[in-house]
Design a protein around this motif. Structure first.
Motif, PDB file in Angstrom:
ATOM      1  N   THR A  81    -105.156  55.126  14.217  1.00 42.96           N
ATOM      2  CA  THR A  81    -103.549  54.679  14.312  1.00 42.96           C
ATOM      3  C   THR A  81    -103.375  52.976  13.550  1.00 42.96           C
ATOM      4  OG1 THR A  81    -103.182  56.209  15.945  1.00 42.96           O
ATOM      5  CG2 THR A  81    -101.852  53.931  15.620  1.00 42.96           C
ATOM      6  N   SER A  82    -104.337  52.656  14.313  1.00 44.75           N
ATOM      7  CA  SER A  82    -104.428  50.667  13.577  1.00 44.75           C
ATOM      8  C   SER A  82    -105.329  50.288  13.052  1.00 44.75           C
ATOM      9  CB  SER A  82    -103.771  50.151  14.661  1.00 44.75           C
ATOM     10  OG  SER A  82    -102.485  50.129  15.068  1.00 44.75           O
ATOM     11  N   PRO A  83    -106.049  50.798  11.766  1.00 45.32           N
ATOM     12  CA  PRO A  83    -107.351  50.398  10.761  1.00 45.32           C
ATOM     13  C   PRO A  83    -107.415  48.849  11.471  1.00 45.32           C
ATOM     14  CG  PRO A  83    -105.828  50.895   9.079  1.00 45.32           C
ATOM     15  CD  PRO A  83    -104.957  51.670  10.725  1.00 45.32           C
ATOM     16  N   ARG A  84    -108.440  48.302  11.394  1.00 39.17           N
ATOM     17  CA  ARG A  84    -109.139  46.935  10.876  1.00 39.17           C
ATOM     18  C   ARG A  84    -109.413  46.564   9.213  1.00 39.17           C
ATOM     19  NH1 ARG A  84    -110.674  44.393  14.824  1.00 39.17           N
ATOM     20  NH2 ARG A  84    -112.849  43.008  13.682  1.00 39.17           N
ATOM     21  N   GLY A  85    -109.254  47.652   8.713  1.00 41.78           N
ATOM     22  CA  GLY A  85    -109.730  47.736   7.461  1.00 41.78           C
ATOM     23  C   GLY A  85    -110.041  48.991   6.565  1.00 41.78           C
ATOM     24  N   THR A  86    -110.305  48.878   5.888  1.00 44.75           N
ATOM     25  CA  THR A  86    -110.698  50.358   4.741  1.00 44.75           C
ATOM     26  C   THR A  86    -112.054  49.948   3.803  1.00 44.75           C
ATOM     27  OG1 THR A  86    -108.593  50.546   4.377  1.00 44.75           O
ATOM     28  CG2 THR A  86    -109.753  51.668   3.155  1.00 44.75           C
ATOM     29  N   ILE A  87    -112.825  51.036   4.442  1.00 39.78           N
ATOM     30  CA  ILE A  87    -114.320  51.538   3.602  1.00 39.78           C
ATOM     31  C   ILE A  87    -113.895  52.264   2.456  1.00 39.78           C
ATOM     32  CG2 ILE A  87    -116.735  51.155   3.937  1.00 39.78           C
ATOM     33  CD1 ILE A  87    -116.200  51.106   7.032  1.00 39.78           C
ATOM     34  N   GLN A 107    -103.222  50.119  -1.278  1.00 38.54           N
ATOM     35  CA  GLN A 107    -101.324  50.347  -1.247  1.00 38.54           C
ATOM     36  C   GLN A 107    -101.991  51.067  -0.066  1.00 38.54           C
ATOM     37  OE1 GLN A 107    -100.761  53.423  -4.165  1.00 38.54           O
ATOM     38  NE2 GLN A 107    -100.411  51.265  -5.816  1.00 38.54           N
ATOM     39  N   GLN A 108    -102.921  51.837   0.718  1.00 38.20           N
ATOM     40  CA  GLN A 108    -102.183  52.488   2.280  1.00 38.20           C
ATOM     41  C   GLN A 108    -102.009  51.722   3.273  1.00 38.20           C
ATOM     42  OE1 GLN A 108    -102.513  56.068   1.662  1.00 38.20           O
ATOM     43  NE2 GLN A 108    -103.112  55.093  -0.328  1.00 38.20           N
ATOM     44  N   GLY A 109    -102.562  50.325   2.875  1.00 38.92           N
ATOM     45  CA  GLY A 109    -102.060  49.342   4.165  1.00 38.92           C
ATOM     46  C   GLY A 109    -102.496  48.039   4.118  1.00 38.92           C
ATOM     47  N   PRO A 110    -102.170  46.988   5.257  1.00 41.64           N
ATOM     48  CA  PRO A 110    -102.786  46.036   5.417  1.00 41.64           C
ATOM     49  C   PRO A 110    -104.495  46.040   5.337  1.00 41.64           C
ATOM     50  CG  PRO A 110    -101.527  46.256   6.503  1.00 41.64           C
ATOM     51  CD  PRO A 110    -101.388  47.391   5.391  1.00 41.64           C
ATOM     52  N   GLY A 111    -104.906  44.529   5.306  1.00 43.45           N
ATOM     53  CA  GLY A 111    -106.508  44.666   6.337  1.00 43.45           C
ATOM     54  C   GLY A 111    -107.450  44.843   4.956  1.00 43.45           C
ATOM     55  N   PRO A 112    -108.885  44.324   4.924  1.00 48.99           N
ATOM     56  CA  PRO A 112    -109.647  43.858   4.494  1.00 48.99           C
ATOM     57  C   PRO A 112    -109.937  45.667   3.690  1.00 48.99           C
ATOM     58  CG  PRO A 112    -110.672  43.387   6.100  1.00 48.99           C
ATOM     59  CD  PRO A 112    -108.921  43.899   6.671  1.00 48.99           C
ATOM     60  N   VAL A 113    -110.398  45.493   2.532  1.00 47.64           N
ATOM     61  CA  VAL A 113    -111.328  46.751   1.679  1.00 47.64           C
ATOM     62  C   VAL A 113    -112.792  46.006   1.155  1.00 47.64           C
ATOM     63  CG1 VAL A 113    -111.268  47.752  -0.327  1.00 47.64           C
ATOM     64  CG2 VAL A 113    -109.190  47.776   0.816  1.00 47.64           C
ATOM     65  N   PHE A 114    -113.790  47.023   2.059  1.00 51.18           N
ATOM     66  CA  PHE A 114    -114.918  47.157   2.357  1.00 51.18           C
ATOM     67  C   PHE A 114    -115.966  48.237   0.969  1.00 51.18           C
ATOM     68  CE2 PHE A 114    -113.838  45.165   5.833  1.00 51.18           C
ATOM     69  CZ  PHE A 114    -115.170  43.728   5.892  1.00 51.18           C
ATOM     70  N   LEU A 115    -116.829  47.469   0.178  1.00 49.88           N
ATOM     71  CA  LEU A 115    -117.664  49.176  -0.741  1.00 49.88           C
ATOM     72  C   LEU A 115    -118.271  50.062   0.521  1.00 49.88           C
ATOM     73  CD1 LEU A 115    -117.406  47.776  -4.462  1.00 49.88           C
ATOM     74  CD2 LEU A 115    -115.991  49.271  -3.315  1.00 49.88           C
ATOM     75  N   GLY A 150    -116.345  42.320   0.974  1.00 50.69           N
ATOM     76  CA  GLY A 150    -117.904  43.260   1.376  1.00 50.69           C
ATOM     77  C   GLY A 150    -118.403  44.057   0.843  1.00 50.69           C
ATOM     78  N   VAL A 151    -119.425  43.869   0.333  1.00 48.44           N
ATOM     79  CA  VAL A 151    -120.261  45.641  -0.372  1.00 48.44           C
ATOM     80  C   VAL A 151    -121.781  45.599   1.030  1.00 48.44           C
ATOM     81  CG1 VAL A 151    -121.673  43.991  -1.733  1.00 48.44           C
ATOM     82  CG2 VAL A 151    -120.760  46.687  -2.020  1.00 48.44           C
ATOM     83  N   VAL A 152    -121.703  46.980   1.163  1.00 52.75           N
ATOM     84  CA  VAL A 152    -122.673  47.173   2.068  1.00 52.75           C
ATOM     85  C   VAL A 152    -123.635  48.057   1.375  1.00 52.75           C
ATOM     86  CG1 VAL A 152    -123.340  48.635   4.119  1.00 52.75           C
ATOM     87  CG2 VAL A 152    -121.113  46.977   4.492  1.00 52.75           C
ATOM     88  N   LEU A 153    -124.313  47.836   1.552  1.00 52.58           N
ATOM     89  CA  LEU A 153    -125.707  49.317   0.718  1.00 52.58           C
ATOM     90  C   LEU A 153    -126.958  49.512   1.400  1.00 52.58           C
ATOM     91  CD1 LEU A 153    -126.502  46.198  -3.000  1.00 52.58           C
ATOM     92  CD2 LEU A 153    -124.431  47.962  -2.741  1.00 52.58           C
ATOM     93  N   THR A 154    -126.630  51.179   2.146  1.00 48.33           N
ATOM     94  CA  THR A 154    -127.714  51.584   2.473  1.00 48.33           C
ATOM     95  C   THR A 154    -128.707  52.557   1.369  1.00 48.33           C
ATOM     96  OG1 THR A 154    -125.678  53.550   2.513  1.00 48.33           O
ATOM     97  CG2 THR A 154    -126.004  51.521   4.186  1.00 48.33           C
ATOM     98  N   GLU A 155    -129.818  51.944   1.967  1.00 51.14           N
ATOM     99  CA  GLU A 155    -130.782  53.033   1.049  1.00 51.14           C
ATOM    100  C   GLU A 155    -130.593  52.976   0.340  1.00 51.14           C
ATOM    101  OE1 GLU A 155    -133.690  53.956   3.940  1.00 51.14           O
ATOM    102  OE2 GLU A 155    -131.922  52.244   4.843  1.00 51.14           O
ATOM    103  N   TRP A 201    -121.243  44.062  11.522  1.00 49.40           N
ATOM    104  CA  TRP A 201    -121.080  43.202  10.680  1.00 49.40           C
ATOM    105  C   TRP A 201    -119.832  42.720   9.574  1.00 49.40           C
ATOM    106  CZ3 TRP A 201    -120.325  43.671   5.560  1.00 49.40           C
ATOM    107  CH2 TRP A 201    -120.341  42.398   4.256  1.00 49.40           C
ATOM    108  N   LEU A 202    -119.422  44.420   9.785  1.00 53.98           N
ATOM    109  CA  LEU A 202    -117.613  44.271   8.830  1.00 53.98           C
ATOM    110  C   LEU A 202    -116.844  43.635   9.990  1.00 53.98           C
ATOM    111  CD1 LEU A 202    -117.580  47.824   8.583  1.00 53.98           C
ATOM    112  CD2 LEU A 202    -118.096  46.171   6.948  1.00 53.98           C
ATOM    113  N   ASP A 203    -116.980  43.678  11.516  1.00 51.58           N
ATOM    114  CA  ASP A 203    -116.091  43.144  12.207  1.00 51.58           C
ATOM    115  C   ASP A 203    -116.354  41.871  12.140  1.00 51.58           C
ATOM    116  OD1 ASP A 203    -115.390  45.692  13.044  1.00 51.58           O
ATOM    117  OD2 ASP A 203    -116.641  45.118  15.046  1.00 51.58           O
ATOM    118  N   ALA A 204    -117.360  41.205  11.426  1.00 46.32           N
ATOM    119  CA  ALA A 204    -117.233  39.439  11.743  1.00 46.32           C
ATOM    120  C   ALA A 204    -117.073  39.099  10.174  1.00 46.32           C
ATOM    121  CB  ALA A 204    -119.246  39.309  11.929  1.00 46.32           C
ATOM    122  N   HIS A 205    -116.485  39.966   9.026  1.00 42.98           N
ATOM    123  CA  HIS A 205    -116.115  39.965   7.686  1.00 42.98           C
ATOM    124  C   HIS A 205    -114.369  40.176   7.090  1.00 42.98           C
ATOM    125  CE1 HIS A 205    -120.612  39.116   7.029  1.00 42.98           C
ATOM    126  NE2 HIS A 205    -119.667  38.473   6.659  1.00 42.98           N
ATOM    127  N   ALA A 206    -114.540  40.532   8.571  1.00 41.98           N
ATOM    128  CA  ALA A 206    -112.627  41.447   8.332  1.00 41.98           C
ATOM    129  C   ALA A 206    -111.415  41.048   8.524  1.00 41.98           C
ATOM    130  CB  ALA A 206    -112.208  42.543  10.010  1.00 41.98           C
TER     131      ALA A 206
END
Length: 283
Positions: free
Chosen positions: A70-76, A148-156, A180-185, A278-283
């Motif tokens: 409903t109220s996103p902190r950001g978008t990934i 375009q979907q709404g305010p807030g930070p965007v992460f990759l 920011g960017v997150v790399l998994t495996e 980690w995302l919360d700390a950089h949002a």
């Protein structure tokens, strides 16, 4: 999976598709009807999702699944591994839902993050194309769509082969477009795709980076021991963190399959909670 039979789309056709996608700055954005996504693992994933389309020059469209609380902190912006083809249908159903970033969609929403997951154009195989300048512009278009979907930070966030796309997109992202960017495996050893995260200009990434590696990952092109080498390659970023995790079960036949420690199968909650901290700390 990382090792799978290539798509039937010919290399020439794939190049043509990517050339069309390279025209992203001139594209228009259109939104389709709401749909319910049903990945192979856990049927509730994506229940709040809807299908968006990037309208490309020449009339082609790239299907994208967007799901948000409903109220996103950001978008990934999630960049799947393997061939990248998630089999997104017009009604929001997903035919290939095992990949880590696809099957966990609802878990990210529960933590307060909207998720945007692209399919591939005409279900083409992205192996060998994610480090290209054309695909960097595709990722740039996805970031613009997320904003375009709404305010807030965007992460990759990329997983496995998708980390190549995430590094490439972050390396070419306009200033302040991503938080920011997150790399998994991460794919760090050259394999059949003929590209790794080192092929995608990691030295040009200026935003915060989180490198996640599972000590129990046995995928031969994504060794966990390479995590610090990957982090060290991000020379332009002042904030690079390595997160080591452990555990996971195996259901896939291949070590690089999605339902193995390579895809955090069985430890999804643990990994997502750590990443979201980690995302919360950089949002």
């Amino acid at each position: 999976m990382i090792f799978a039979r290539p798509s039937s789309v010919s290399p020439r056709a794939m190049v043509a598709i990517l050339l069309c996608l390279a025209a992203l700055p001139s594209m228009a954005f259109a939104q389709d009807h709401n749909g319910q996504a049903t990945p192979a693992i856990a049927a509730d994933h994506g229940r709040n999702g809807r299908v968006l389309h990037l309208s490309l020059n020449g009339g082609d469209r790239l299907s994208v699944l967007f799901a948000a609380p409903t109220s996103p902190r950001g978008t990934i912006v999630m960049l799947p591994g393997g061939a990248g083809d998630i089999g997104l249908e017009h009604d929001g159903r997903i035919r290939h839902g095992d990949n880590f970033v696809v099957r966990t969609l609802e878990l990210w929403n529960r933590r307060g993050y909207a998720v945007l997951i692209p399919d591939t154009p005409d279900h083409a195989n992205l192996r060998g194309h994610r480090a290209s300048s054309a695909y960097a512009r595709v990722v740039g278009g996805l970031v613009a769509l997320a904003h375009q979907q709404g305010p807030g930070p965007v992460f990759l966030l990329g997983t496995s082969q998708g980390t190549v796309a995430a590094v490439n997109g972050a390396a070419h992202a306009p200033a302040s477009s991503i938080a920011g960017v997150v790399l998994t495996e991460s794919v760090s050893v050259m394999g059949g795709s003929r590209e790794t995260v080192f092929s995608a200009s990691p030295q040009d990434i200026g935003v915060s980076v989180l490198v996640v590696a599972n000590r129990d990952d046995r995928c031969n092109v994504a060794p966990p021991t390479a995590a610090r080498q990957i982090a060290a390659a991000m020379t332009a970023s002042r904030d690079v963190h390595v997160l080591m995790v452990a555990g996971g079960a195996t259901r896939s036949k291949r070590e690089c399959g999605s339902l193995t420690p390579h895809g955090y199968f069985g430890i999804e909650d643990q990994v997502i909670n750590a990443i979201c901290n980690w995302l919360d700390a950089h949002a």
